[in-house]
Scaffold this motif. Structure first.
Motif, short mmCIF file in Angstrom:
data_model
loop_
_atom_site.label_atom_id
_atom_site.label_comp_id
_atom_site.label_asym_id
_atom_site.label_seq_id
_atom_site.Cartn_x
_atom_site.Cartn_y
_atom_site.Cartn_z
N LYS A 56 -2.69 12.25 -14.82
CA LYS A 56 -2.55 12.61 -13.41
C LYS A 56 -3.82 12.16 -12.69
O LYS A 56 -4.83 11.84 -13.32
CB LYS A 56 -2.38 14.12 -13.28
N TYR A 57 -3.76 12.15 -11.38
CA TYR A 57 -4.90 11.63 -10.62
C TYR A 57 -5.11 12.45 -9.36
O TYR A 57 -4.18 13.06 -8.82
CB TYR A 57 -4.70 10.16 -10.27
N ASP A 58 -6.37 12.49 -8.91
CA ASP A 58 -6.73 13.15 -7.66
C ASP A 58 -6.92 12.16 -6.53
O ASP A 58 -6.69 12.49 -5.36
CB ASP A 58 -8.03 13.94 -7.85
N ILE A 59 -7.35 10.94 -6.88
CA ILE A 59 -7.52 9.87 -5.91
C ILE A 59 -6.93 8.60 -6.50
O ILE A 59 -7.25 8.24 -7.64
CB ILE A 59 -9.01 9.65 -5.56
N ALA A 60 -6.07 7.95 -5.74
CA ALA A 60 -5.41 6.73 -6.20
C ALA A 60 -5.88 5.54 -5.37
O ALA A 60 -5.95 5.62 -4.14
CB ALA A 60 -3.89 6.87 -6.08
N ILE A 61 -6.21 4.46 -6.05
CA ILE A 61 -6.48 3.18 -5.40
C ILE A 61 -5.17 2.41 -5.36
O ILE A 61 -4.53 2.22 -6.40
CB ILE A 61 -7.55 2.36 -6.15
#
Length: 363
Positions: A56-61
């Protein structure tokens, strides 16, 4: 008996001739594997199956390789790849200014790659980008104690791509104040720029903020910073710009009030509202960023822009982008992509340092 202290090698074991059994060829290389932003983990955030496997991610590029609504030099479709190349030197070190390591913080940050956008139909491509933003922002964040909703930093692509990001941001966070770093106002009425040709041409990289206002995506506490390009109508453009909710900081204002003055004007304007930051790389002077589709002399230096961005600490940043990077016009030193990569890092840092609750967190 004292022994001389030996210097430890930076990567892996010290070299010695003979057996290579202990030679490390897995870790340490900044060029191994897929070229992601700052060598971050790659996750196909658009695939339900892949997201279930990956972190999972908190910030996606998220890359937006799109440049078919430009009125100047094309080539920004290759911007996401160029920015990633410029980020190879960013390896999670500690800032000499803040002492922080942005990429080694509480936030799980991943590179989602580029959205597959058609080059043959602008309407379809932007629908694809709208959908991609909705999907990437709909995933459950890694650290739900900060927010259940991840935030996105988009790598452009021409500036039209910001509209898709603002639509997604509005859905997850509500209306936002836009801090718009650019040499152009980009609030032109389509009747003035593009719409006189056709309805199809009315959405472009100079009208997207007008359209965002018409769609009620943004607040009347938005602000331009670094403006210096000519207007089409001497008074009409400024009237419409104010109607769209924008105040203005001109490029040469920096000579009068310095970076601290610019920072104060921006913070006073947006207040405690949620904020979206959009950085057109042409806010920089062509001496610092020649690789843009809309170069305008008389802009800020890279150092000045980074100082201003870092001075925005504490704002409630819920989305951001860096756009209009067209690597074909860059020089052998890759000046523009290096600058854009550093701008992206500053945008990520603003997000990391101030987690923001989304609409889903309040339900």
């Amino acid at each position: 008996m004292t022994h001389a202290r030996q210097q430890r090698p930076m990567f892996g074991a010290a070299y010695s001739p003979g057996s290579d059994d202990d030679v490390d060829v897995v870790s340490g290389s900044q060029f191994n594997g897929l070229q992601t932003y700052a060598s971050l983990p790659y996750v196909n955030c658009l695939s339900d199956t892949e997201v279930e496997k990956g972190p999972k991610y908190d910030i996606a590029i998220l890359g937006a390789p799109f440049d078919t609504t430009v009125t100047g030099r094309p080539g920004a479709r290759f911007g996401p790849g160029g920015i990633r190349i410029g980020s190879q030197r960013i390896q999670g070190g500690y800032s000499v200014y803040t002492g922080r390591s942005t990429l080694l913080s509480w936030a799980t940050i991943v590179d989602c790659g580029d959205v597959p956008l058609t080059w043959l139909d602008n309407t379809v491509a932007l629908k694809q980008l709208d959908k991609a933003h909705r999907i990437v922002s709909s995933r459950k964040a890694a650290n739900e104690s900060h927010s259940v909703t991840p935030r996105i930093v988009t790598l452009g692509g021409d500036h039209t791509t910001t509209l898709s990001a603002l639509r997604s941001t509005h859905k997850r966070w509500g209306p936002v104040s836009v801090i718009h770093f650019d040499s152009h106002i980009d609030t032109w009425d389509p009747a003035v720029l593009g719409g006189r040709i056709s309805d199809y041409a009315s959405l472009n990289h100079g009208t997207f903020l007008h359209i965002a206002h018409e769609e009620h995506l943004i607040l009347n506490t938005s602000i331009h910073a670094g403006i210096r390009a000519p207007l089409i109508r001497a008074k009409g453009d400024m009237r419409n710009d104010m109607r769209c909710g924008f105040a203005m900081v001109k490029a040469r204002d920096l000579d009068k009030v310095g970076t601290e003055g610019i920072i104060k004007q921006i913070k006073d304007r947006v207040g405690d509202s949620k904020v979206y930051i959009s950085v057109d790389i042409d806010v920089l002077d062509p001496a610092f960023a020649p690789a843009t589709g809309t170069a305008e002399p008389g802009g800020w230096s890279t150092r000045e822009l980074l100082t201003i961005l870092d001075g925005l600490q504490g704002l409630h940043v819920v989305g951001a982008d860096v756009v209009e990077v067209a690597p074909i016009y860059d020089n052998p030193g890759e000046t523009t992509v290096l600058a854009a990569a550093e701008v992206a890092l500053s945008l990520i840092d603003l997000m990391v340092e101030n987690p923001v609750k989304s609409l889903a967190d309040t339900k």
